[in-house]
Design an enzyme around this catalytic site. Structure first.
Site, short mmCIF file in Angstrom:
data_model
loop_
_atom_site.label_atom_id
_atom_site.label_comp_id
_atom_site.label_asym_id
_atom_site.label_seq_id
_atom_site.Cartn_x
_atom_site.Cartn_y
_atom_site.Cartn_z
N ASP A 111 60.52 51.95 16.47
CA ASP A 111 61.12 52.94 16.02
C ASP A 111 62.60 52.95 15.68
O ASP A 111 63.11 53.72 15.09
CB ASP A 111 60.57 54.29 16.64
CG ASP A 111 61.06 54.35 17.84
OD1 ASP A 111 61.63 53.39 18.25
OD2 ASP A 111 60.93 55.31 18.63
N SER A 112 63.24 51.58 16.18
CA SER A 112 64.50 51.48 15.86
C SER A 112 64.53 51.45 14.13
O SER A 112 65.71 51.34 13.94
CB SER A 112 64.75 50.04 16.34
OG SER A 112 63.66 49.19 16.03
N ASP B 92 55.20 51.26 17.66
CA ASP B 92 55.75 52.30 18.18
C ASP B 92 55.07 53.61 18.03
O ASP B 92 54.95 53.82 16.69
CB ASP B 92 57.52 52.34 18.12
CG ASP B 92 57.95 51.84 19.09
OD1 ASP B 92 57.53 51.63 20.35
OD2 ASP B 92 59.13 51.52 19.01
N LYS C 42 52.84 51.27 21.53
CA LYS C 42 54.01 51.22 22.53
C LYS C 42 54.34 52.60 22.67
O LYS C 42 54.56 53.34 21.80
CB LYS C 42 54.92 50.30 22.42
CG LYS C 42 56.09 50.48 23.23
CD LYS C 42 56.93 49.30 23.25
CE LYS C 42 58.16 49.39 22.32
NZ LYS C 42 59.07 50.56 22.31
N GLU D 86 56.98 55.28 25.22
CA GLU D 86 58.04 55.27 26.20
C GLU D 86 58.04 56.31 27.12
O GLU D 86 57.80 57.48 26.95
CB GLU D 86 59.39 55.48 25.25
CG GLU D 86 60.01 54.67 24.33
CD GLU D 86 61.15 54.97 23.56
OE1 GLU D 86 61.91 56.22 24.12
OE2 GLU D 86 61.52 54.22 22.56
N GLU E 39 64.13 48.16 29.18
CA GLU E 39 65.36 48.32 28.36
C GLU E 39 66.75 48.68 28.89
O GLU E 39 66.72 49.59 29.90
CB GLU E 39 65.11 49.20 27.12
CG GLU E 39 66.41 49.04 26.23
CD GLU E 39 66.25 49.99 24.65
OE1 GLU E 39 64.84 50.21 24.65
OE2 GLU E 39 66.90 50.25 24.05
#
Ligand code: KIV
Length: 258
Positions: A42-43, A81, A110, A112, A177
């Site tokens: 999602d970057s 993501d 993925k 978070e 991260e």
């Protein structure tokens, strides 16, 4: 177990696992030749849309880009993501993960977080969805200036406990991260599954970076980003040649005309 994941798991303590982001077919096609994991991160919100936070990335954004990436990925494991707000409850998480997998044909998703989202992770895995974890700096929920994690003993303990929790509930790997070197090293040694670091030292089992960053396409000044090449120089060369030949009426010559 998925054979691509098996291959990745076997690399722990043997050879480095490579992971890079891709947001479209042409990039994915090249990246896929070299990596174990292609991540539709999602970057893409900040890299492609100038969003200040990944919170603005929608399910539609990530699905559309992943469909394009799918066309380029042949051999690596494709992970997508799950955007912010798309896994707030078990049911929402499952509905959205199924939608992502059905529409993009990706291999895994993925999410978070650690303990706070363990119920959703457990539920996805119970429903046969392959899940990659993400601990340390969590861009979807981080407040204020981004800071490295795992600096205090308390944070270190929490991260190790979260990592073990994710592993024991079935995630196949964890992105770590912006975690302090000694903490990243200890997490990696505590786990049977691989850690994939970003800004988390050389001691993780693998490394991920945003492809646009390593190619010098982004003007990011993040400490852990190394520009391995300045690709803009080559883009400029190509564009200038095109401009010049058009202006001089060298292009399109007979060879390129009907
Ligand atoms: O969104 C992303 O690209 C990521 C990686 C940087 C790990 O989560």
């Amino acid at each position: 177990m998925n054979t691509k994941i098996n291959k990745i798991l076997k690399k722990k303590n043997k050879s480095k696992i490579l992971c890079l982001t891709a947001y479209s077919k042409n990039f994915a096609e090249e990246i896929d030749k070299y990596v174990d994991i292609t991540l539709v991160g999602d970057s893409l919100g900040s890299v492609l849309y100038n969003y200040k936070s990944t919170k603005k990335v929608t399910l539609t954004n990530i699905i559309d880009h992943s469909k394009s990436v799918r066309l380029g990925v042949k051999k690596s494991l494709m992970v997508v993501d799950m955007p912010y707000n798309t896994y707030n409850s078990n049911k929402t998480a499952l509905k959205n993960a199924k939608k992502i997998i059905k529409e993009t044909k990706c291999d895994a998703v993925k999410l978070e977080g650690g303990k706070k989202i363990i119920s959703q992770i457990r539920y996805l895995i119970k429903n046969k969805i392959l899940v990659m974890g993400h601990l340390g700096l969590l861009p979807q929920t981080a407040k204020g200036k981004f800071k490295s994690k795992g600096r205090s003993d308390k944070e270190k303990k929490q991260l190790i406990s979260d990592a073990l929790l994710l592993q024991n509930n079935g995630v196949f790997a964890i992105v770590i991260e912006c975690v302090r070197t000694s903490t990243a090293k200890e997490i990696t040694h505590s786990l049977k599954i691989p850690t994939i670091g970003i800004g988390s030292s050389v001691f993780c089992d693998g490394q991920v970076l945003v492809t646009d960053d390593l190619l010098g396409l982004n003007n990011s000044n993040i400490r852990f980003v190394k520009r391995f090449i300045n690709i803009k120089k080559y883009i400029k060369l190509g564009l200038r040649k095109f401009m010049s030949e058009v202006k001089l009426k060298k292009y399109p010559s007979k060879k390129y005309s009907y």
